[in-house]
Design a protein around this motif. Structure first.
Motif: not given
Length: 295
Positions: A188-193, A196-202
């Motif tokens: 899920l974190l990799e998909a969000a990255e 284009g999601a940054g650390p805060v948005r992830r």
């Protein structure tokens, strides 16, 4: 298809559940019922027999300035103890959610206070925060002419006690949040990255919703721990300084029941505390469980 007889199945489940039910009835329900019975009397072990007074203890309770002060003190203490370790524990857990011996050592360091006796922790902090203790000596060495009376100032003592409770409970929150963080799927974190999601948005969109069960556990445990705070107050301030500035409801219950021997009145206090804790816990659980996400 032929059904199996019901009686063996009932006996099977009863044989597993009966020990737990017996323990629950003996050590939870029976003390509550006995305490409720005492709360309807003027029981004093040194002045028998006890007389039935009905709800008189409860009527007097809500006109008792000392009890209302204890209720206010407990409320302030609970708000601090529920919020501060939760926030700090989440921050520390995010920082320590890495591999390596250093992070393992830091996790152990944060968890160590949890396994210490609360009395030991209270004695240590009483020495540290004494007017002539190491903390004020360090402040004097830095040029502070009149360092605060952490435990002797009526305006500060309650916050000092709350800080000690927070310090000991921080490690518990860190461990629970770390367990929650390690359960967040990496996919899920990799998909969000990739999106284009940054650390805060992830963290806000993926990690935080999945930490909802950890938040529920920490909040309920801290809430109950704060309401039954007695040992810290007894050792650090003994309810003072002044008139009950740090006396919680739990402290008042034991002081009234054991020191003053007014068991009936103290039982009424305990029953009111039980109702408050049960109500708050139910509300918090209902509210926080709506946020939980099933994986």
């Amino acid at each position: 298809m032929r059904r199996k007889p019901i009686l063996p199945r009932v006996w099977h489940f009863a044989s597993f559940g009966a020990p737990g039910v017996v323990v629950y009835l003996c050590f939870v329900m029976a003390p509550i019922l006995i305490s409720f019975g005492y709360s309807l009397t003027n029981h004093n072990p040194f002045n028998p027999p006890a007389e039935f007074v009905g709800l008189e203890n409860y009527r007097l309770l809500f006109q008792d300035e000392q009890f209302l002060t204890a209720l206010r003190v407990t409320t302030i203490l609970t708000v601090i103890v529920v919020i501060v370790p939760n926030l700090l524990g989440l921050g520390v857990a995010v920082l320590l959610d890495r591999k390596g011996w250093l992070y393992n050592a830091l996790r152990s360091m944060f968890f160590t206070p949890v396994i210490l006796s609360s009395v030991v922790v209270s004695i240590i902090w009483t020495k540290l925060l004494d007017d002539r203790g190491p903390v004020n000596d360090a402040l004097r060495a830095l040029g502070v002419e009149h360092p605060p009376g952490w435990l002797s100032d009526p305006d500060l003592a309650l916050y000092s006690v709350a800080s000690i409770v927070c310090w000991q409970m921080l490690g518990f929150c860190v461990v629970v949040y770390l367990a929650g963080l390690q359960g967040v799927p990496a996919e899920l974190l990799e998909a969000a990255e990739i999106d284009g999601a940054g650390p805060v948005r992830r963290f806000r969109a993926v990690t935080w919703p999945l930490l909802a069960p950890s938040l529920t556990i920490n909040t309920v445990v801290l809430l109950i721990s704060a309401f039954k705070t007695y040992d810290y107050v007894k050792v650090v301030t003994n309810g003072g300084p002044g008139s009950g500035t740090t006396a919680t409801i739990a402290f008042d219950v034991l002081a009234t029941g054991l020191d003053a021997n007014h068991v009936g009145y103290a039982s009424a206090m305990a029953m009111v505390m039980l109702v408050i804790v049960a109500t708050l816990t139910t509300i918090v659980l209902r509210f926080l469980r709506r946020r939980e996400v099933d994986l």
